[in-house]
Design a protein around this motif. Structure first.
Motif, short mmCIF file in Angstrom:
data_model
loop_
_atom_site.label_atom_id
_atom_site.label_comp_id
_atom_site.label_asym_id
_atom_site.label_seq_id
_atom_site.Cartn_x
_atom_site.Cartn_y
_atom_site.Cartn_z
N LEU B 158 0.83 -1.20 0.00
CA LEU B 158 0.00 0.00 0.00
C LEU B 158 0.87 1.25 0.00
O LEU B 158 1.96 1.25 0.56
N PRO B 159 0.41 2.34 -0.63
CA PRO B 159 1.19 3.58 -0.63
C PRO B 159 1.24 4.19 0.77
O PRO B 159 0.28 4.11 1.52
N LYS B 160 2.42 4.77 1.10
CA LYS B 160 2.55 5.32 2.44
C LYS B 160 2.28 6.82 2.48
O LYS B 160 1.71 7.32 3.42
N THR B 161 2.72 7.52 1.46
CA THR B 161 2.51 8.97 1.46
C THR B 161 1.52 9.32 0.35
O THR B 161 1.19 8.50 -0.50
N TRP B 162 1.10 10.59 0.37
CA TRP B 162 0.15 11.02 -0.63
C TRP B 162 0.76 11.03 -2.04
O TRP B 162 0.07 10.77 -3.03
N ASP B 163 2.03 11.31 -2.12
CA ASP B 163 2.64 11.26 -3.45
C ASP B 163 2.62 9.85 -4.01
O ASP B 163 2.31 9.63 -5.19
N GLU B 164 2.97 8.89 -3.15
CA GLU B 164 2.93 7.49 -3.60
C GLU B 164 1.50 7.11 -4.01
O GLU B 164 1.28 6.41 -5.00
N PHE B 165 0.54 7.57 -3.19
CA PHE B 165 -0.86 7.26 -3.49
C PHE B 165 -1.24 7.79 -4.86
O PHE B 165 -1.83 7.10 -5.69
N GLY B 199 -4.00 13.18 6.94
CA GLY B 199 -2.77 12.62 6.41
C GLY B 199 -1.76 13.69 6.05
O GLY B 199 -0.57 13.43 5.98
N MET B 200 -2.28 14.92 5.82
CA MET B 200 -1.33 15.98 5.43
C MET B 200 -0.83 16.73 6.64
O MET B 200 0.35 17.06 6.72
N SER B 201 -1.72 17.03 7.58
CA SER B 201 -1.28 17.80 8.74
C SER B 201 -2.25 17.62 9.89
O SER B 201 -3.25 18.33 9.98
#
Lengths: 288, 420, 311
Positions: B158-165, B199-201
């Protein structure tokens, strides 16, 4: 009996039947969806879709819906709640119809000052949205010490039904010939006598219309049924929600469909058998 | 406020002077009439019966609002249930209109407060007094992915960060898979927004969505979250509106959709559909740009009403003790697929799913890092009227692609102004 | 006069005292029942109006705040959208239900076989609850699992029927479901009206050589105008009170595209715990209703007076 009005050519009749069949398909589709779903298992529905034909017939959905599904800790399906609904709907229907007939009789054949206005005000009651009456009813039931009783809920349905039943009956009774009443009064008959001996015998058409309308509305009523009933006394509409309304749950679509059909059976049967009389009642001048 | 204080004092006196001949019993009002939730409530009931009190299950089928209407009618009638399901800021709001009992002594006796997350404890206390107890915790920011879809793009984790997502979602889109599954109800629209923002802040989340701080609402983090949300809506199927999220689970499992972001209760739904974690779907925390865990919390609670009845008072004591106990925590959460409230419960039992264990570890880590936030869409962050105002803005934003993130931010801040 | 003679029911002597007391008691009882109904309508309406002027939240409180709730509501976008939706939905629903009802009545009036069967098929939807109707139609009209999906699978890959998720068209799907539910009832009323017409009217029209369609449009339908008005009234109150159907079908969405005044009332009163605002919304709904039916009532009054003077 009038002859076939209008369309005599066979081409015309074909069009008529074609249109009727097309409309019938439109009207039957949702029923077919629910009916088919009632035989499908939850796994099948979850694996494929909520709209579909059963791959295997799970008759046990019906048995579970009727007798073994657990609602609120009691595992007896919806059958006890259907009897609850009967216990609420039947008296409420009969009493609200009776009251409506008396009101209609009073308003149409015993002209008193302000009868028109009274009729208008009572009729206005059909427009009151259910949500707005919820809290006033809670307060009223508390004042009458009927909170959380079947009597209280029945009372709510009777009073609310009064608006419709009075509307139907009064509009029907205005067509009773005034001479009939006048001569009866001259003969010395009083309020009750005229009602029993003249008006009531003329009433079956409109009473049937009223009974069917009221029964359907009270049976399908959900908001008050949930709020003013307690646990094992709740009506079937409230029990049906146990199948569906949670965010965290897997909806038991198959059993829910069977339960919905079982719960709708009384009203559908009423329309099936009563439909004929319903029409006769309307023909006799219900809603002029 | 004053009424509940006076009521609390009077009730405490009443509790202290419980006559010896009282027959303990409790009535519980909840939505949990059927399915897993109904079974979990029944299990609670059995433990209470074992503890020596009679158990009256007044569950109300229907939506939460229907249950609250019944509660309202009962309060007006003068006989509230002994306990009723309530959560979030609504506990404080409702405790102001009818008297509750004070659980401080029982809580102190059990040493309960140190065993649960402080953010959770705060919600169940009014003016420092315990009036309610939490029952279970769900992680809202959970990411589910279809194994079939992942296989198609050759992804294994699964993607960990939003960029990966975002990168993975784009790959899904290129393969003709709809990246984001969504039912389209207003509360789920809100949940998607909050998961992105959390997830961002998490600190911006707390200030904006829990404190309604104007500066943060008009600030860059919220704008970034809305922009990402706009991207998510572009990855959703246009036919997603007005349906329960579980309607599209079949399609998700078949690989037509890629991701689903939903609370941990989805695991229970998937289990009922005979889908297996690891084989049919992957489950884990939603993407987060923070190196430490973030936990978006949804927790059900039980408020204890002052019924002025010695039988109920005695029963409430028993029920409270059960609810704070280890056995209840275990049994209730195993059936429901949720996380125990007590931090000292180990989830090594096979009745727990891997995703539940993952969520619990998440919770512990997030508590340590101070990154636990309350779910907006599940009515944990704000009172209902405020939630509804923000929800109106968010649901329109999700379903109307002509609204820009800047516009949505403006509307969100204005909505907050109107309810502050 | 002959009819009266067959009703030889009243003895020509003074009734005994007990019978007279029964008469008085029953008449008083009837007035009491009528009074209860009036008290209920007037009382509840006044109470709600009173609460709408307070700052009630979860429970009614009696702290007067004037017209604050009303002004806030009128300024809110959701309220204006809700009214617009009600107008669009109401007009579409009433026109379609009336039109289809009339069409079906005319079709059934053609002395067809299996009349009972067809009539039952068209009438049964009214026996179902709105929650069931909304849920099932919500599935049928959903593009990814319903009609659009089915037709596309059958080969017409370009077929689109995604009104229910389209912000601008979703409100019409509510009309479709509502028409499905209520047009059978309209049909029943129209059929009753057509059947109650004098057979001579038909013969006269046929002798005039009118084509069947024209005969219906120009002569028969105007003849049952009073029934048409009654149908309109019944459909109107159904439209105004629509709540369960919308909740089950679209939950007011997408966004707020199918929000109606009743959903706003419910939302404010119970979900948001703002009874004052919710009551204000309910009162405004009722007032807008009065504005609609006032002309009808006035029309009825003038017609009655006209009939009375002509009689």
């Amino acid at each position: 009996m009038p002859e076939s009005r209008g369309l005599r050519k066979s081409g015309g009749r074909f069009v008529v039947y074609a249109m009727l069949v097309a409309f019938a398909a439109f009207y039957l589709t949702p029923l077919a969806v629910v009916f088919l779903n009632s035989f499908r298992s939850l796994e099948e529905i979850t694996q494929t879709s909520v709209l579909g034909v059963p791959q295997t017939f799970h008759w046990e959905n019906w048995a579970q819906a009727w007798g073994s599904y657990c609602i609120g800790g009691i595992c007896s399906g919806i059958s006890p709640y259907i009897w609850n609904s009967v216990a609420i709907a039947v008296p409420a229907t009969i009493l609200s119809t009776l009251v409506g007939a008396l009101n209609g009789y009073l308003l149409s054949l015993w002209r008193f000052k302000g009868a028109q206005i009274a009729f208008g005000v009572i009729t206005f009651g059909v427009f009151l949205p259910a949500q707005m009456k919820l809290v006033p009813w809670a307060i009223t039931l508390r004042a009458l010490d009927l909170s959380d009783t079947v009597t209280g809920l029945t009372l709510i349905h009777i009073v609310q039904g009064m608006s419709f039943t009075t509307l139907f009956c009064r509009n029907y009774y205005v067509n009773v010939p005034a001479d009939l009443i006048k001569s009866a009064k001259i003969d010395g008959a009083g309020f009750l006598q005229i009602f029993r001996r003249i008006v009531l015998p003329l009433s079956p058409p409109i009473l049937i219309v009223t009974v069917i309308w009221q029964f359907t509305n009270i049976w399908n009523e959900y908001l008050y049924g949930i709020t003013f009933s307690e646990g094992s006394h709740r009506p079937v509409t409230a029990a049906l929600m146990a199948f569906s309304a949670n965010i965290a749950q897997a909806r038991e679509y198959g059993i829910e469909s069977a339960a919905v059909l079982l719960a709708a059976l009384p009203t559908i049967l009423v329309y099936l058998f009563g439909g004929r009389y319903f029409l006769r009642g309307l023909t006799a001048g219900a809603v002029k | 406020m004053v009424a509940s204080r006076v009521g609390a004092i009077v009730a405490m006196a009443g509790l202290a002077a419980t006559p010896a001949y009282a027959e303990p019993r409790v009535s519980v009002m909840s939505q949990w009439t059927a399915g897993a939730e109904g079974a979990a409530l029944n299990a609670f009931g059995e433990l209470v019966i074992k503890g020596g009190a009679k158990w009256e299950n007044n569950s109300v089928s229907g939506f939460t609002t229907d249950m609250m209407n019944k509660l309202r009618a009962d309060i007006i009638a003068g006989h509230p249930p002994a306990m009723s399901q309530l959560k979030g800021p609504e506990i404080k709001a409702w405790s102001a209109i009818a008297p509750t009992i004070n659980l401080n002594d029982l809580v102190a006796e059990a040493g309960y407060e140190k065993m649960i997350s402080p953010d959770l404890a705060k919600i169940h206390k009014v003016n420092g007094d315990w009036v309610a107890l939490p029952l279970q915790v769900y992680r809202v920011n959970t990411l589910y992915a279809s194994k079939k879809a992942m296989d198609k793009i050759g992804a294994t984790a699964l993607p960990k960060t939003w960029d990966e997502f975002n990168a993975m979602a784009k790959k899904f889109a290129d393969e003709g898979i709809t990246p984001v599954a969504h039912g389209g109800l207003a509360w789920t629209d809100t949940v998607y927004f909050e998961i992105v923002l959390a997830g961002m802040s998490p600190s911006a989340y707390k200030k904006a969505l829990m404190d309604l701080d104007d500066a943060t609402l008009r600030g860059p983090e919220v704008l970034a979250a809305l922009t990402e949300l706009r991207q998510l809506t572009k990855w959703m199927s246009p036919s997603n509106a007005g349906q329960h999220w579980s309607i599209f689970v079949p399609n998700l499992m078949k690989g037509e959709y890629g991701f689903l972001m939903m609370g941990g209760w989805a695991s229970g739904v998937l289990k009922r559909g005979h889908f297996e974690e690891g084989k049919d779907f992957l489950c884990g925390p939603a993407p987060s740009n923070s190196s430490k865990p973030v936990f978006d919390m949804n927790a059900d609670g039980l408020i204890f009403w002052d019924t002025k009845n010695p039988d109920y008072a005695a029963g409430q004591k028993i029920a409270a003790k059960v609810a704070m106990g280890q056995e209840f925590n275990r049994v209730f959460t195993q059936i429901n697929g949720s996380i125990p409230v007590r931090s000292d419960i180990e989830l090594s039992d096979s009745a727990y799913q891997p995703c539940q264990r993952d969520a619990k570890a998440n919770l512990a880590g997030a508590v340590d890092a101070g990154q636990v936030v309350m779910s907006l869409g599940n009515n944990m962050a704000l009172p209902n009227s405020a939630t509804a105002a923000l929800r109106d803005v968010l649901t329109e934003f999700v379903h109307n692609s002509t609204i820009t993130p800047e516009e949505a931010q403006q509307r969100l801040a204005d909505a907050a102004d109107s309810v502050r | 006069m002959s009819a009266l003679n067959t009703l030889t029911i009243i003895p020509r002597r003074k009734a005994p005292a007990s019978a007279r007391w029964l008469e008085i008691f029953s008449k008083a009882g009837a007035y009491f029942l009528l009074g209860t109904g009036l008290l209920y309508v007037v009382g509840f309406t006044l109470w709600t109006t009173g609460i709408s002027l307070t700052s009630s939240t979860l429970l009614p409180n009696y702290s007067f705040v004037g017209f604050q709730n009303y002004s806030r509501l009128l300024q809110s976008r959701v309220w204006r959208v809700a009214y617009f939706n009600l107008f669009v939905y109401g007009v579409a629903f009433i026109c379609a239900a009336c039109g289809i009802g009339m069409l079906l009545a005319v079709l059934i009036d053609q002395k067809i076989r299996a009349e009972n069967l067809f009539r039952t098929i068209f009438l049964y939807p009214m026996a179902l609850s709105f929650v069931v109707t909304g849920t099932v139609w919500g599935w049928i009209l959903n593009p990814s699992i319903g009609v659009q999906h089915l037709v596309q699978n059958l080969g017409w890959t370009g077929f689109r029927f995604d009104w229910i998720v389209d912000r601008n068209m979703a409100i019409y799907t509510i009309s479709i479901a509502a028409v499905w539910q209520a047009s059978g009832f309209a049909m029943a009323l129209f059929l009753a009206g057509l059947r109650s017409l004098d057979a001579d009217l038909y013969k006269a029209a046929q002798i005039d050589g009118a084509k069947p369609l024209r005969m219906y449009i120009r002569i028969l339908i105007p003849a049952i105008w009073p029934i048409v008005v009654s149908v309109l009234v019944i459909l109107l109150q159904l439209a105004l009170k629509t709540y369960d159907l919308v909740q089950a079908m679209t939950a007011g969405g997408p966004g707020i595209a199918t929000t109606l005044p009743t959903t706003v009332v419910y939302d404010y009163m119970f979900q948001r715990g703002q009874m004052g605002a919710g009551s204000a919304a309910a009162v405004m709904l009722l007032m807008s209703l009065l504005i609609i039916i006032a002309p009808y009532v006035v029309l009825q009054q003038t017609r009655r007076r006209g009939q009375a003077t002509n009689a």
